[in-house]
Design a protein around this motif. Structure first.
Motif, PDB file in Angstrom:
ATOM      1  N   THR A  74       0.826  -1.209   0.000  1.00 52.39           N
ATOM      2  CA  THR A  74       0.000   0.000   0.000  1.00 52.39           C
ATOM      3  C   THR A  74       0.859   1.258   0.000  1.00 52.39           C
ATOM      4  O   THR A  74       0.540   2.232  -0.679  1.00 52.39           O
ATOM      5  CB  THR A  74      -0.996   0.029   1.177  1.00 52.39           C
ATOM      6  OG1 THR A  74      -0.290  -0.118   2.403  1.00 52.39           O
ATOM      7  CG2 THR A  74      -2.036  -1.066   1.037  1.00 52.39           C
ATOM      8  N   ASN A  81       1.123   6.201  -7.203  1.00 56.16           N
ATOM      9  CA  ASN A  81      -0.003   7.054  -7.591  1.00 56.16           C
ATOM     10  C   ASN A  81       0.357   8.535  -7.542  1.00 56.16           C
ATOM     11  O   ASN A  81      -0.127   9.324  -8.355  1.00 56.16           O
ATOM     12  CB  ASN A  81      -1.226   6.775  -6.714  1.00 56.16           C
ATOM     13  CG  ASN A  81      -1.995   5.551  -7.171  1.00 56.16           C
ATOM     14  OD1 ASN A  81      -1.901   5.127  -8.324  1.00 56.16           O
ATOM     15  ND2 ASN A  81      -2.766   4.974  -6.264  1.00 56.16           N
ATOM     16  N   LYS A  89      -5.785   6.068 -11.552  1.00 56.30           N
ATOM     17  CA  LYS A  89      -4.805   5.647 -10.550  1.00 56.30           C
ATOM     18  C   LYS A  89      -4.825   4.132 -10.410  1.00 56.30           C
ATOM     19  O   LYS A  89      -5.697   3.447 -10.921  1.00 56.30           O
ATOM     20  CB  LYS A  89      -5.116   6.294  -9.186  1.00 56.30           C
ATOM     21  CG  LYS A  89      -5.140   7.806  -9.201  1.00 56.30           C
ATOM     22  CD  LYS A  89      -3.786   8.401  -9.492  1.00 56.30           C
ATOM     23  CE  LYS A  89      -3.832   9.921  -9.463  1.00 56.30           C
ATOM     24  NZ  LYS A  89      -2.645  10.545  -9.942  1.00 56.30           N
ATOM     25  N   HIS A  91      -5.531   0.984  -8.080  1.00 57.05           N
ATOM     26  CA  HIS A  91      -6.423   0.717  -6.952  1.00 57.05           C
ATOM     27  C   HIS A  91      -6.063  -0.630  -6.327  1.00 57.05           C
ATOM     28  O   HIS A  91      -5.869  -1.614  -7.045  1.00 57.05           O
ATOM     29  CB  HIS A  91      -7.879   0.689  -7.402  1.00 57.05           C
ATOM     30  CG  HIS A  91      -8.295   1.950  -8.093  1.00 57.05           C
ATOM     31  ND1 HIS A  91      -8.648   3.086  -7.413  1.00 57.05           N
ATOM     32  CD2 HIS A  91      -8.367   2.264  -9.406  1.00 57.05           C
ATOM     33  CE1 HIS A  91      -8.945   4.049  -8.283  1.00 57.05           C
ATOM     34  NE2 HIS A  91      -8.773   3.560  -9.500  1.00 57.05           N
TER      35      HIS A  91
END
Length: 101
Positions: A74, A81, A89, A91
């Motif tokens: 993440t 991003n 972007k 995801h």
């Protein structure tokens, strides 16, 4: 353990693969998919091709990760991003796995 789904336009496929390599993911699957945007009835009527709804070439990655790798993923995707010069972007979706054999 988590099941991770990553979706993005196909232009970002190599960048996502680099992120996965960077965080130590050795195994994953990905598929080419077609993204759709639901348009209003007015937009469809104004479309030169009538009822055809345009699609976006996209990719969908499936990955099984431990919690520690998910945190690294993440963080890396947020960094990626931030560098993208596009409305689109990358995801990331996380699903907790209760059981697996």
């Amino acid at each position: 353990m988590k099941l991770i789904l990553i979706t993005a336009i196909s232009d970002y496929q190599k960048a996502i693969q680099e992120v996965l390599k960077k965080i130590g993911v050795k195994h994953y699957s990905f598929h080419d998919v077609h993204g759709y945007t639901q348009e209003s009835q007015q937009e469809i009527e104004d479309n030169w091709f009538g009822a055809e709804i345009p699609t976006t070439d996209s990719v969908l990655f499936h990955i099984f990760l431990e919690d520690a790798q998910y945190d690294a993923l993440t963080e890396a995707v947020q960094t990626l991003n931030a560098t993208l010069d596009s409305v689109s972007k990358v995801h990331v979706i996380s699903l907790k796995i209760e059981n697996h054999v």
